[in-house]
Design a protein around this motif. Structure first.
Motif, short mmCIF file in Angstrom:
data_model
loop_
_atom_site.label_atom_id
_atom_site.label_comp_id
_atom_site.label_asym_id
_atom_site.label_seq_id
_atom_site.Cartn_x
_atom_site.Cartn_y
_atom_site.Cartn_z
N ASP A 268 27.24 43.08 35.65
CA ASP A 268 28.55 42.52 35.28
C ASP A 268 29.58 43.73 35.21
N ALA A 269 29.14 44.88 34.53
CA ALA A 269 30.22 45.82 34.54
C ALA A 269 30.66 46.55 35.80
N ALA A 270 29.47 46.73 36.64
CA ALA A 270 29.75 47.51 37.97
C ALA A 270 30.75 46.56 38.95
N ARG A 271 30.28 45.17 38.98
CA ARG A 271 31.04 44.39 39.90
C ARG A 271 32.41 44.08 39.50
N ARG A 272 32.82 43.93 38.11
CA ARG A 272 34.10 43.92 37.73
C ARG A 272 34.67 45.20 38.02
N TYR A 273 34.23 46.56 37.83
CA TYR A 273 34.82 47.64 38.21
C TYR A 273 35.12 47.79 39.45
N ALA A 274 34.13 47.28 40.29
CA ALA A 274 34.31 47.41 41.95
C ALA A 274 35.60 46.36 42.41
N LEU A 275 35.74 45.46 41.62
CA LEU A 275 36.76 44.34 42.03
C LEU A 275 38.28 45.17 41.56
N GLU A 276 38.15 45.65 40.40
CA GLU A 276 39.44 46.07 39.87
C GLU A 276 39.93 47.61 40.46
N ARG A 277 39.06 48.48 40.66
CA ARG A 277 39.33 49.85 41.11
C ARG A 277 39.67 49.86 42.57
N THR A 278 40.93 50.60 42.95
CA THR A 278 41.33 50.54 44.18
C THR A 278 41.34 52.04 44.50
N GLN A 279 40.88 52.26 45.57
CA GLN A 279 40.77 53.68 46.40
C GLN A 279 40.81 53.64 47.74
N PHE A 280 41.68 54.28 48.53
CA PHE A 280 41.87 54.38 49.95
C PHE A 280 42.52 53.07 50.32
N GLY A 281 43.49 52.45 49.22
CA GLY A 281 44.42 51.24 49.52
C GLY A 281 43.69 50.16 49.42
N ARG A 282 42.42 50.01 48.80
CA ARG A 282 41.78 48.82 48.85
C ARG A 282 40.78 48.87 47.55
N PRO A 283 40.54 47.56 47.23
CA PRO A 283 39.58 47.59 45.87
C PRO A 283 38.12 48.10 46.37
N ILE A 284 37.58 49.01 45.60
CA ILE A 284 36.21 49.59 46.19
C ILE A 284 35.24 49.03 46.52
N ALA A 285 35.29 47.48 45.94
CA ALA A 285 34.46 46.55 46.26
C ALA A 285 34.35 46.24 47.65
N ALA A 340 20.49 51.04 36.31
CA ALA A 340 21.41 51.87 35.63
C ALA A 340 22.03 53.24 36.16
N ALA A 341 21.07 53.61 36.86
CA ALA A 341 21.75 54.89 37.72
C ALA A 341 22.65 54.60 38.79
N LEU A 342 22.43 53.65 39.52
CA LEU A 342 23.35 53.05 40.63
C LEU A 342 24.59 52.63 40.18
N GLY A 343 24.49 51.76 38.89
CA GLY A 343 25.74 51.24 38.43
C GLY A 343 26.67 52.39 37.89
N ARG A 344 26.00 53.19 37.18
CA ARG A 344 26.62 54.33 36.60
C ARG A 344 27.43 55.11 37.88
N GLN A 345 26.67 55.41 39.05
CA GLN A 345 27.13 56.16 40.01
C GLN A 345 28.39 55.34 40.81
N MET A 346 27.97 54.12 40.82
CA MET A 346 29.12 53.23 41.40
C MET A 346 30.54 53.41 40.57
N MET A 347 30.44 53.64 39.30
CA MET A 347 31.76 53.61 38.76
C MET A 347 32.18 55.19 38.53
N GLY A 348 31.78 55.97 39.38
CA GLY A 348 32.18 57.51 39.42
C GLY A 348 32.62 57.94 38.00
N GLY A 349 33.68 58.64 37.80
CA GLY A 349 33.75 59.33 36.36
C GLY A 349 33.69 58.23 35.15
N ASN A 350 34.41 57.19 35.56
CA ASN A 350 34.34 56.34 34.36
C ASN A 350 32.93 55.66 33.94
N GLY A 351 32.11 55.79 34.96
CA GLY A 351 30.78 55.55 34.65
C GLY A 351 30.07 56.03 33.51
#
Ligand SMILES: Cc1cc2nc3c(=O)[nH]c(=O)nc-3n(C[C@H](O)[C@H](O)[C@H](O)COP(=O)(O)OP(=O)(O)OC[C@H]3O[C@@H](n4cnc5c(N)ncnc54)[C@H](O)[C@@H]3O)c2cc1C
Length: 393
Positions: A268-285, A340-351
């Protein structure tokens, strides 16, 4: 390019293989209600309590009112019950541990091994959440080898039992009204179960400080110094370690649902974050490597759900063995830890944050991985089942 797969876009839940459709429509509706209630009662507040190592009594009371105070009273369907436990872990792993102890260890032990009188004395107040209990098996010097090595003793003296020894890691230990205590009878050397009221002289519980996992759960070191309890407080049907195993088999087999819920919360958290967080001009998702991380979590979750469902089927048929329960526990908790480790990794520092990130889940899955038998101990049980050779010693 954004996805054009309408089926993928319509996924309202992280259950890609749609296991929830094995529930009745009414159960699915109830589950959605519970999820919404937990999102309101638990999610916004729980990280604060977790960070402070505090038990959130008011949140727990409200969760109890949803039916978690007596989960087998809420449903007799083991599959629905599994999903309900998963929803709680999805909101917070610590609270799911608290209610698993309350229902699956303390309540279940009294139900399965207590006399009619013991049930009448203790179950109504427990399920009304007037008090809770703890399950005291592990010892400071005996964790994995507690079955053969248990050092806590019980001695019959007239119409009393006298208990001496120490227990460690006991969840709810500092806030329980009763403790289910396992001790070796000095007379016949068998492990027996006792109901100890925690205000009995000689009973002392000390909170274990500086935990980094399930920080809400109040784990305790407990010492017993000539603790005298009435003879009728011996659990009527708890006369050997095999009787303890009846309870551990059920709780270990159900642990897959905690791993399901934890991974639902992670995805839930990782998917939501991937859709909201933008890097290099696009959602990281939209980045391929980010999608790969999400997909690995989703696949782990789907596999965990499959194992948890099969475990419930076997248990409902009265056919589950410790080999099977151990296999489910070791593999689902391993996948959960990886997710848990993959999700944390995916969220970068905020993870690493406990509130918006996955810091809480990342730490808490370590507890799931360890209790109810470590990975190694469960491997030895499965290995013995596969080969017929015990490799414990
Ligand atoms: C958060 C939390 C909550 C808990 N709640 C409770 C509770 O409410 N009630 C309760 O009674 N207990 C509880 N426990 C205790 C839990 O069940 C034990 O931690 C667990 O059984 C492992 O015991 P141990 O920690 O003493 O580790 P040890 O048994 O000392 O093991 C240490 C390491 O050695 C490995 N090892 C041990 N024997 C072997 C072997 N033969 N071969 C290979 N490797 C081996 C283990 O896998 C582990 O990696 C809880 C623990 C935690 C962390």
């Amino acid at each position: 390019m954004t996805t054009t797969d309408s089926r993928t876009r319509s996924l309202i839940d992280v259950d890609v293989l749609e296991y929830h459709r094995l529930l009745t429509p009414e159960q699915q509706e109830k589950l959605a209600e519970i999820r919404a209630a937990l999102a309101e009662i638990v999610t916004p507040h729980v990280a604060e309590a977790w960070s402070r190592d505090e038990f959130p009594h008011e949140i727990a009371r409200r969760v109890g009112e949803l039916g978690y105070n007596h989960i087998s009273g809420m449903t007799e369907d083991p599959l629905f019950r599994g999903h309900l436990m998963a929803e709680l872990a999805r909101a917070d792993i610590s609270l799911s541990v608290y209610f698993a102890l309350h229902n699956d260890l303390v309540g279940a032990t009294l139900e399965a091994l207590g006399s009619e009188e013991q049930k009448q004395t203790w179950l109504p107040g427990l399920y009304a959440m007037e008090y809770t209990g703890c399950f005291a098996l592990t010892e400071p010097e005996h964790g994995s080898d507690v079955a053969g090595g248990m050092a806590t003793t019980a001695r019959r003296e007239g119409d009393e039992w006298v208990i001496n020894g120490a227990k460690r890691w006991i969840g709810n230990g500092t806030m329980s009204r009763i403790a289910i205590v396992w001790a070796r009878d000095e007379e016949d050397d068998q492990v027996k179960g006792f109901i100890v009221e925690t205000d009995t002289p000689g009973y002392e519980a000390t909170k274990i400080e500086h935990k980094t996992a399930v920080k809400i759960v109040q784990n305790a070191d407990i010492t017993f110094t000539d603790v005298r309890i009435p003879a009728e407080n011996k659990l009527e049907k708890a006369n050997t370690f095999a009787d303890t195993n009846v309870i551990l088999l059920g709780s270990r087999n159900g642990l897959g649902w905690q791993a399901v819920g934890a991974q639902q919360g992670i995805l839930d958290a990782a998917r939501r974050y991937a859709l909201e967080r933008t890097q290099f001009g696009r959602p990281i998702a939209g980045h391929q490597l980010v999608q790969s991380l999400l997909v690995q979590i989703a696949a782990n979750l789907a596999a965990t759900l499959g194992m948890a469902h099969r475990a419930v089927q076997l248990e409902a048929a009265g056919e589950v063995s410790m080999t099977q329960a151990s296999l489910v526990k070791l593999k689902t908790s391993q996948m959960c830890r990886e997710s848990a480790a993959l999700g944390r990794q995916m969220m970068g520092g905020n993870g690493i944050l406990a509130d918006v990130g996955l810091g809480r889940f990342f730490c808490d899955v370590e507890a799931i991985f360890t209790y109810e038998g470590t990975y190694e101990v469960n491997s030895l049980i499965v290995g013995r089942g596969l080969t017929g050779h015990s490799a414990f010693l």
